[in-house]
Design an enzyme around this catalytic site. Structure first.
Site, PDB file in Angstrom:
ATOM      1  CE  LYS A   1      -1.834   2.799   2.892  1.00 44.44           C
ATOM      2  NZ  LYS A   1      -1.681   4.068   2.076  1.00 44.44           N
TER       3      LYS A   1
ATOM      4  CD  GLU B   1      12.894   3.828   8.489  1.00 43.92           C
ATOM      5  OE1 GLU B   1      12.922   4.596   9.298  1.00 43.92           O
ATOM      6  OE2 GLU B   1      12.737   3.585   7.343  1.00 43.92           O
TER       7      GLU B   1
ATOM      8  CB  CYS C   1      12.971   8.468   8.434  1.00 46.02           C
ATOM      9  SG  CYS C   1      13.739   7.205   7.377  1.00 46.02           S
TER      10      CYS C   1
ATOM     11  CD  GLU D   1      10.317  12.416  11.658  1.00 49.27           C
ATOM     12  OE1 GLU D   1       9.105  11.640  12.044  1.00 49.27           O
ATOM     13  OE2 GLU D   1      11.313  11.789  11.095  1.00 49.27           O
TER      14      GLU D   1
HETATM   15  P1  ADP Z   1       3.039  10.981   7.368  1.00 54.13           P
HETATM   16  O1  ADP Z   1       2.463  11.473   8.520  1.00 54.13           O
HETATM   17  O2  ADP Z   1       4.301  11.182   6.977  1.00 54.13           O
HETATM   18  O3  ADP Z   1       1.980  11.114   6.110  1.00 54.13           O
HETATM   19  P2  ADP Z   1       2.208   8.379   7.963  1.00 54.13           P
HETATM   20  O4  ADP Z   1       2.757   7.531   8.930  1.00 54.13           O
HETATM   21  O5  ADP Z   1       0.797   8.970   8.239  1.00 54.13           O
HETATM   22  O6  ADP Z   1       3.000   9.368   7.592  1.00 54.13           O
HETATM   23  O7  ADP Z   1       1.842   7.524   6.610  1.00 54.13           O
HETATM   24  C1  ADP Z   1       2.717   6.464   6.228  1.00 54.13           C
HETATM   25  C2  ADP Z   1       1.902   5.533   5.705  1.00 54.13           C
HETATM   26  O8  ADP Z   1       0.931   4.960   6.536  1.00 54.13           O
HETATM   27  C3  ADP Z   1       0.920   5.773   4.349  1.00 54.13           C
HETATM   28  O9  ADP Z   1       1.003   4.738   3.467  1.00 54.13           O
HETATM   29  C4  ADP Z   1      -0.245   5.836   5.208  1.00 54.13           C
HETATM   30  O10 ADP Z   1      -1.586   5.838   4.421  1.00 54.13           O
HETATM   31  C5  ADP Z   1      -0.352   4.928   6.311  1.00 54.13           C
HETATM   32  N1  ADP Z   1      -1.100   5.067   7.206  1.00 54.13           N
HETATM   33  C6  ADP Z   1      -1.626   5.928   8.101  1.00 54.13           C
HETATM   34  N2  ADP Z   1      -2.606   5.982   8.960  1.00 54.13           N
HETATM   35  C7  ADP Z   1      -2.316   4.503   8.932  1.00 54.13           C
HETATM   36  C8  ADP Z   1      -3.394   3.410   9.954  1.00 54.13           C
HETATM   37  N3  ADP Z   1      -4.084   4.053  10.862  1.00 54.13           N
HETATM   38  N4  ADP Z   1      -3.127   2.218   9.727  1.00 54.13           N
HETATM   39  C9  ADP Z   1      -2.378   1.770   8.615  1.00 54.13           C
HETATM   40  N5  ADP Z   1      -1.671   2.827   7.781  1.00 54.13           N
HETATM   41  C10 ADP Z   1      -1.750   3.894   7.998  1.00 54.13           C
END
Ligand code: ADP
Length: 507
Positions: free
Chosen positions: A205, A280, A314, A411
């Site tokens: 995904k 990570e 990161c 961050e």
């Molecule tokens: P950022 O805050 O830098 O956008 P995220 O950690 O929100 O980074 O996003 C990294 C990945 O995690 C993306 O593919 C996002 O769609 C996914 N993601 C965000 N929220 C969830 C969740 N609750 N469960 C699973 N995947 C998630």
């Protein structure tokens, strides 16, 4: 007046190539079971070029029903074959073929990455696409090198009974791989490469902001000839598609790269089914400049450590600690380097730094700069967005910061450096470690004794010396503390994608 001058400095995004324009017009579909299928979900996500703020494509927001379908396809590919029974050398050949196709389509992939993420096409070519190609080639090699061991036992069996005991590494199974938007294609490779080499099957995904290269990669996976269901790609939001994948009982493992807050959510949710999890996560990496360091090397290196990929890294070197003897020189030098960086759209060959990935990210980063200013930080350079419909933030250096400030603790994930001075080299490890994160750190010095003494004191997964942000497929990468757990790359990554089976045979 300033805004007008700034506006005229930002160039217009050139038109994409015919191949990319064609790709952008494709209908929103999901890649499941080796086919491009119509989604059950009717929800769509708008994909935006961060240099213009305009929509360039739309993709599916996959629903729980779409996730069910992808998991069923992946399970069938894993449980019924032919993937698991394939010769390791055939898996290796497929991975190598995929990397050849990536190489062949370098230009197109780099352009797609650039208009979707904002980074320059040049950087996308030499870092993201070249790194992805090399990553698959490196991981291809592991497919034929998995091994277990034989070992002695002292089992008290019936008189005369002997035992032959050995271990075998077996693939963990169906792996959900959730990746972020900062290096979309390369992060997909970091996940798919080791999983496929070890015989797992994948549901990838991509981040909702940057799904395009993952979709193009799925086309190349099909062209390379991977069996149906071995690689599936679902586009969608984290809270819909991502959460459904993490909760799904048919998924054996979740591999995640992203924010620490989402990593914690994922870890909690995966507990219900006791899935294997590797994370990570975020960082707040220190750049430590000892008094003897070569100033010119430090200035270029520290600027790169924070401004590479517009700070959306990161392990970016976000906290500069320079000894009082060299602090002013280093901060002035890095500030001058920052001010000279040319901002612009990624397809313009003159651009050095592109926009941030999204309006949300731009506002977040500007919010941090504002909070730093309010708490008393001194803006040495940058500190604002140029007037543009694109999501730009000028490379920024903040001095006069204190350890308790938000800009020092959290961050930011943008081109913002916070600079602190230290008086005594004996205190520096404690200052550098004063963070919940532990992903990376760099030490700048030619004093071998000082460096060797400092390295073991730094609580971080990677410590660079006189460099920063360099990674290699053979060098383990991952975090201490709240930067996650598990090590990607190298032999270490095999532990993340395999189960160790003990076989005990009586004779
Ligand atoms: P950022 O805050 O830098 O956008 P995220 O950690 O929100 O980074 O996003 C990294 C990945 O995690 C993306 O593919 C996002 O769609 C996914 N993601 C965000 N929220 C969830 C969740 N609750 N469960 C699973 N995947 C998630």
């Amino acid at each position: 007046m300033n805004a007008l001058i700034a506006q005229s400095q930002i160039a217009t995004q050139p038109e994409p190539s015919a191949a990319v324009a064609q790709f952008l017009k494709r209908a929103p579909r999901l890649f499941i079971g080796g086919e491009w299928v119509e989604a059950k979900s009717k929800e769509r996500i708008s994909v935006v070029d961060p240099a213009t703020g305009r929509e360039i494509a739309s993709v599916v927001d996959a629903s729980a029903a779409d996730v069910d379908r992808a998991v069923a396809a992946a399970r069938a590919a894993f449980d019924k074959g032919p993937w698991r029974d394939m010769l390791p050398s055939d898996r290796q050949a497929l991975l190598w073929k995929l990397s050849d196709l990536i190489e062949k389509h370098t230009d197109e992939l780099a352009e797609l990455e650039s208009i979707n993420n904002g980074k320059t096409k040049f950087m996308a070519t030499v870092v993201d696409v070249a790194g992805t190609r090399d990553y698959f080639r490196y991981m291809a090699g592991w497919a034929t090198k998995l091994e277990g061991s034989t070992f002695e036992t002292s089992i008290h069996g019936p008189p005369g009974m002997k035992f032959q005991t050995y271990t075998a590494r077996e693939p963990v199974g169906v792996v959900a791989q959730i990746v972020p938007w900062n290096f979309p294609l390369a992060m997909a490779a970091w996940k798919l490469g080791p999983a496929l080499a070890t015989g797992c099957v994948c549901i990838l995904k991509p981040a909702e902001q940057t799904p395009l290269t993952a979709l193009r990669l799925a086309e190349l996976v099909a062209e390379a000839g991977f069996p149906p269901g071995v690689v599936n790609v679902l586009t969608g939001l984290g809270e819909t598609t991502g959460a459904a994948l993490v909760a799904h009982p048919g998924v054996d493992k979740v591999a995640f790269t992203g924010s620490t807050s989402v990593g914690k959510l994922i870890n909690k949710s995966a507990t219900d089914t006791l899935k294997r999890v590797s994370l990570e996560l975020g960082g707040k990496s220190p750049v430590i400049v000892l008094p003897d360091a070569d100033i010119n090397t430090v200035i270029g290196g520290a600027a790169n450590a924070i401004f590479f990929n517009a700070g959306q890294v990161c392990c970016a070197g976000t906290r500069l600690f320079a000894h009082k003897k060299v602090f002013d020189q280093v901060v002035d030098g890095v500030s001058a380097a920052a001010a000279s960086i040319r901002l612009g759209p990624g397809l313009d060959p003159k651009t050095v730094m592109g926009p941030l990935v999204s309006r949300e990210q731009q506002e977040r980063v500007l919010g941090y700069i504002e909070s730093g200013r309010k708490e008393g930080a001194q803006v040495m350079t940058g500190g604002e967005a140029p007037a543009s419909p694109g999501f730009y933030v000028k490379p920024t250096v903040l001095a006069n910061v204190r350890p308790e400030m938000k800009v020092v603790r959290e961050e930011i994930f943008g081109p913002v450096l916070v600079a602190q001075r230290f008086d005594d080299s004996d205190d520096i490890a404690a200052l550098a470690n004063d963070t919940p994160f532990g992903l990376g750190a760099s030490i700048w010095s030619n004093d071998l004794r000082a460096v060797q003494r400092l390295v073991p004191k730094i609580r971080a997964g990677t410590v660079w010396v006189n460099c920063h942000n360099f990674v290699d497929p053979n060098m383990p990468f991952g975090g201490f503390k709240q930067s996650g757990f598990g090590r990607e790359h190298g032999r270490a990554v095999l532990d993340l994608y395999t189960e160790l089976k003990s076989v005990c045979m009586a004779y």
